[in-house]
Motif scaffolding. Structure first.
Motif, PDB file in Angstrom:
ATOM      1  N   LEU A 136      -4.830   8.129   5.140  1.00 12.80           N
ATOM      2  CA  LEU A 136      -4.240   7.550   3.934  1.00 12.80           C
ATOM      3  C   LEU A 136      -3.726   6.130   4.196  1.00 12.80           C
ATOM      4  O   LEU A 136      -3.891   5.227   3.366  1.00 12.80           O
ATOM      5  N   LEU A 137      -3.116   5.936   5.373  1.00  7.63           N
ATOM      6  CA  LEU A 137      -2.595   4.614   5.698  1.00  7.63           C
ATOM      7  C   LEU A 137      -3.723   3.618   5.954  1.00  7.63           C
ATOM      8  O   LEU A 137      -3.602   2.435   5.630  1.00  7.63           O
ATOM      9  N   ARG A 138      -4.824   4.093   6.537  1.00  5.40           N
ATOM     10  CA  ARG A 138      -5.974   3.212   6.722  1.00  5.40           C
ATOM     11  C   ARG A 138      -6.496   2.710   5.375  1.00  5.40           C
ATOM     12  O   ARG A 138      -6.847   1.539   5.222  1.00  5.40           O
ATOM     13  N   GLN A 139      -6.553   3.634   4.405  1.00  9.77           N
ATOM     14  CA  GLN A 139      -6.999   3.231   3.077  1.00  9.77           C
ATOM     15  C   GLN A 139      -6.026   2.233   2.466  1.00  9.77           C
ATOM     16  O   GLN A 139      -6.430   1.238   1.852  1.00  9.77           O
ATOM     17  N   LEU A 140      -4.728   2.483   2.675  1.00 13.95           N
ATOM     18  CA  LEU A 140      -3.697   1.584   2.154  1.00 13.95           C
ATOM     19  C   LEU A 140      -3.808   0.208   2.805  1.00 13.95           C
ATOM     20  O   LEU A 140      -3.701  -0.833   2.142  1.00 13.95           O
ATOM     21  N   MET A 141      -4.049   0.184   4.113  1.00 11.18           N
ATOM     22  CA  MET A 141      -4.153  -1.076   4.846  1.00 11.18           C
ATOM     23  C   MET A 141      -5.457  -1.815   4.524  1.00 11.18           C
ATOM     24  O   MET A 141      -5.508  -3.042   4.552  1.00 11.18           O
ATOM     25  N   THR A 142      -6.525  -1.057   4.251  1.00 10.59           N
ATOM     26  CA  THR A 142      -7.779  -1.706   3.853  1.00 10.59           C
ATOM     27  C   THR A 142      -7.589  -2.473   2.556  1.00 10.59           C
ATOM     28  O   THR A 142      -8.074  -3.605   2.398  1.00 10.59           O
ATOM     29  N   GLU A 143      -6.862  -1.886   1.614  1.00  7.05           N
ATOM     30  CA  GLU A 143      -6.594  -2.578   0.352  1.00  7.05           C
ATOM     31  C   GLU A 143      -5.635  -3.757   0.567  1.00  7.05           C
ATOM     32  O   GLU A 143      -5.787  -4.811  -0.068  1.00  7.05           O
ATOM     33  N   ALA A 144      -4.649  -3.575   1.470  1.00  2.00           N
ATOM     34  CA  ALA A 144      -3.742  -4.689   1.774  1.00  2.00           C
ATOM     35  C   ALA A 144      -4.503  -5.828   2.422  1.00  2.00           C
ATOM     36  O   ALA A 144      -4.222  -7.008   2.168  1.00  2.00           O
ATOM     37  N   LEU A 145      -5.491  -5.483   3.257  1.00  2.00           N
ATOM     38  CA  LEU A 145      -6.304  -6.507   3.896  1.00  2.00           C
ATOM     39  C   LEU A 145      -7.104  -7.297   2.861  1.00  2.00           C
ATOM     40  O   LEU A 145      -7.259  -8.520   2.972  1.00  2.00           O
ATOM     41  N   GLU A 146      -7.608  -6.620   1.838  1.00  2.00           N
ATOM     42  CA  GLU A 146      -8.326  -7.319   0.763  1.00  2.00           C
ATOM     43  C   GLU A 146      -7.399  -8.299   0.050  1.00  2.00           C
ATOM     44  O   GLU A 146      -7.803  -9.420  -0.284  1.00  2.00           O
ATOM     45  N   ASP A 147      -6.144  -7.868  -0.183  1.00  2.00           N
ATOM     46  CA  ASP A 147      -5.173  -8.765  -0.817  1.00  2.00           C
ATOM     47  C   ASP A 147      -4.865  -9.958   0.088  1.00  2.00           C
ATOM     48  O   ASP A 147      -4.702 -11.089  -0.391  1.00  2.00           O
ATOM     49  N   LEU A 148      -4.777  -9.713   1.402  1.00  2.00           N
ATOM     50  CA  LEU A 148      -4.489 -10.787   2.343  1.00  2.00           C
ATOM     51  C   LEU A 148      -5.629 -11.794   2.385  1.00  2.00           C
ATOM     52  O   LEU A 148      -5.405 -13.012   2.362  1.00  2.00           O
ATOM     53  N   LYS A 149      -6.858 -11.308   2.424  1.00  2.00           N
ATOM     54  CA  LYS A 149      -8.020 -12.206   2.439  1.00  2.00           C
ATOM     55  C   LYS A 149      -8.105 -13.004   1.147  1.00  2.00           C
ATOM     56  O   LYS A 149      -8.440 -14.194   1.149  1.00  2.00           O
ATOM     57  N   TYR A 150      -7.782 -12.365   0.018  1.00  2.43           N
ATOM     58  CA  TYR A 150      -7.779 -13.076  -1.266  1.00  2.43           C
ATOM     59  C   TYR A 150      -6.726 -14.179  -1.266  1.00  2.43           C
ATOM     60  O   TYR A 150      -6.974 -15.301  -1.742  1.00  2.43           O
ATOM     61  N   SER A 151      -5.542 -13.876  -0.723  1.00  2.75           N
ATOM     62  CA  SER A 151      -4.457 -14.852  -0.719  1.00  2.75           C
ATOM     63  C   SER A 151      -4.759 -16.020   0.213  1.00  2.75           C
ATOM     64  O   SER A 151      -4.431 -17.171  -0.094  1.00  2.75           O
ATOM     65  N   LEU A 152      -5.389 -15.741   1.353  1.00  4.38           N
ATOM     66  CA  LEU A 152      -5.721 -16.799   2.304  1.00  4.38           C
ATOM     67  C   LEU A 152      -6.830 -17.702   1.772  1.00  4.38           C
ATOM     68  O   LEU A 152      -6.867 -18.885   2.053  1.00  4.38           O
ATOM     69  N   GLY A 153      -7.741 -17.137   0.988  1.00  5.14           N
ATOM     70  CA  GLY A 153      -8.819 -17.927   0.409  1.00  5.14           C
ATOM     71  C   GLY A 153      -9.648 -18.626   1.475  1.00  5.14           C
ATOM     72  O   GLY A 153     -10.127 -18.008   2.424  1.00  5.14           O
ATOM     73  N   SER A 154      -9.769 -19.932   1.341  1.00  7.13           N
ATOM     74  CA  SER A 154     -10.592 -20.708   2.267  1.00  7.13           C
ATOM     75  C   SER A 154      -9.894 -20.991   3.593  1.00  7.13           C
ATOM     76  O   SER A 154     -10.493 -21.603   4.479  1.00  7.13           O
ATOM     77  N   LEU A 155      -8.638 -20.547   3.760  1.00 10.42           N
ATOM     78  CA  LEU A 155      -7.927 -20.795   5.016  1.00 10.42           C
ATOM     79  C   LEU A 155      -8.431 -19.928   6.159  1.00 10.42           C
ATOM     80  O   LEU A 155      -8.100 -20.185   7.316  1.00 10.42           O
TER      81      LEU A 155
END
Length: 303
Positions: A136-155
């Protein structure tokens, strides 16, 4: 004279302070421009993460970014509790890994909410996750990782994937001890439970995209640079007739329907004016259904 010699002369018996060698080729502080850019990135991630937690655990959640700084991995690991949850993320093409860290007790409370339980504000025992909890936490972290990549954008250009979950901050070797990390600290509130979390990303994965903090230009090309900048500035262009001189009495007695003669000959072109400077002359024309002007004479003077 060294620091130890000064101490031994001025204050006998006093122990010399520890002196740390600073490598100016690898600065450990973020320039103001970079720090502000990263703060905006992690503030965006905090909002995204809080929304995601609310949707997943079905309890009102919020995440706020408290601080963004640069540390060596050794300093970062030493600042963490000895027992904690550390989710490591692999970055394609790079040896150092990124980290999302949070207390295991807080994570267990999140999982309890996801499974329909209510923590009720009671403290949860610190322990390792079971296979179901880890999934369950892996799934939660996978979604958090998507949010992190979206926030970082081109960085960030390297692809990121969830790797492993560690429970000991001293044994989780995400990077070499001297590797620089961009560390962001967060305050997470899920229901009545508040906890602290961190995100650490290898600086080598982000800093190249941030560019130089204080870029300089070659002064030898100053004239070309000024001309290039000026040529990109938008200006207002107007067509002007020959101005007519009118007495104030005529202006004060004007009524609807009055005519003012314009002393502009019919055969004379109109002036093309920018900021009250005549640059060219043009004749009236048309471009489809719109009026246009055709430049027939230029008075622009180039250096």
């Amino acid at each position: 004279m060294t620091v130890k010699e000064q101490n031994s002369i001025g204050a006998p018996g006093m122990q010399a302070p520890d002196v740390e060698v600073y490598d100016f080729r690898r600065p450990r502080t973020l320039p103001r421009e970079h720090s502000r850019a990263l703060e905006l990135v992690f503030e965006t991630f905090a909002r995204q993460w809080g929304t995601q937690l609310t949707a997943r655990v079905r309890v009102l959640s919020s995440v706020t970014c408290e601080q963004v700084l640069m540390q060596t991995y050794d300093e970062y690991a030493a600042s963490l509790p000895s027992t904690t949850a550390m989710v490591l993320f692999s970055l394609e093409g790079l040896t150092p890994r990124a980290v999302i860290q949070f207390p295991t007790a807080a994570a267990l409370a999140w999982v309890g909410h996801m499974l329909g339980g209510t923590a009720g504000g009671r403290p949860v025992e610190e322990r390792k996750f079971t296979q179901i909890e880890q999934a369950l936490l892996r799934q939660l972290m996978t979604e958090a990782l998507e949010d992190l990549k979206y926030s970082l954008g081109s960085l960030i250009t390297a692809a990121m994937t969830v790797d492993t979950i560690q429970y000991n901050s001293q044994f989780a070797q995400a990077a070499a001890t001297g590797d620089l990390m961009i560390v962001s600290k967060f305050n997470i509130r899920v229901g009545e439970i508040t906890s602290l979390a961190t995100v650490a990303i290898p600086a080598v994965a982000i800093m190249p995209q941030l560019g130089e903090a204080n870029p300089t230009s070659n002064t030898a090309d100053a004239q070309e640079l000024v001309l290039a900048q000026v040529s990109a500035v938008p200006v207002t262009v107007a067509l002007r007739l020959v101005p007519a001189q009118v007495l104030p009495q005529r202006i004060l007695t004007m009524t609807l329907g009055d005519l003012i003669p314009i002393p502009h000959p019919q055969h004379r072109p109109l002036d093309i004016v920018v900021d009250d400077h005549v640059l060219a002359r043009a004749a009236m024309g048309a471009n489809g259904s719109r009026l246009a002007c055709i430049i027939i004479e230029s008075e622009e003077k180039r250096p």
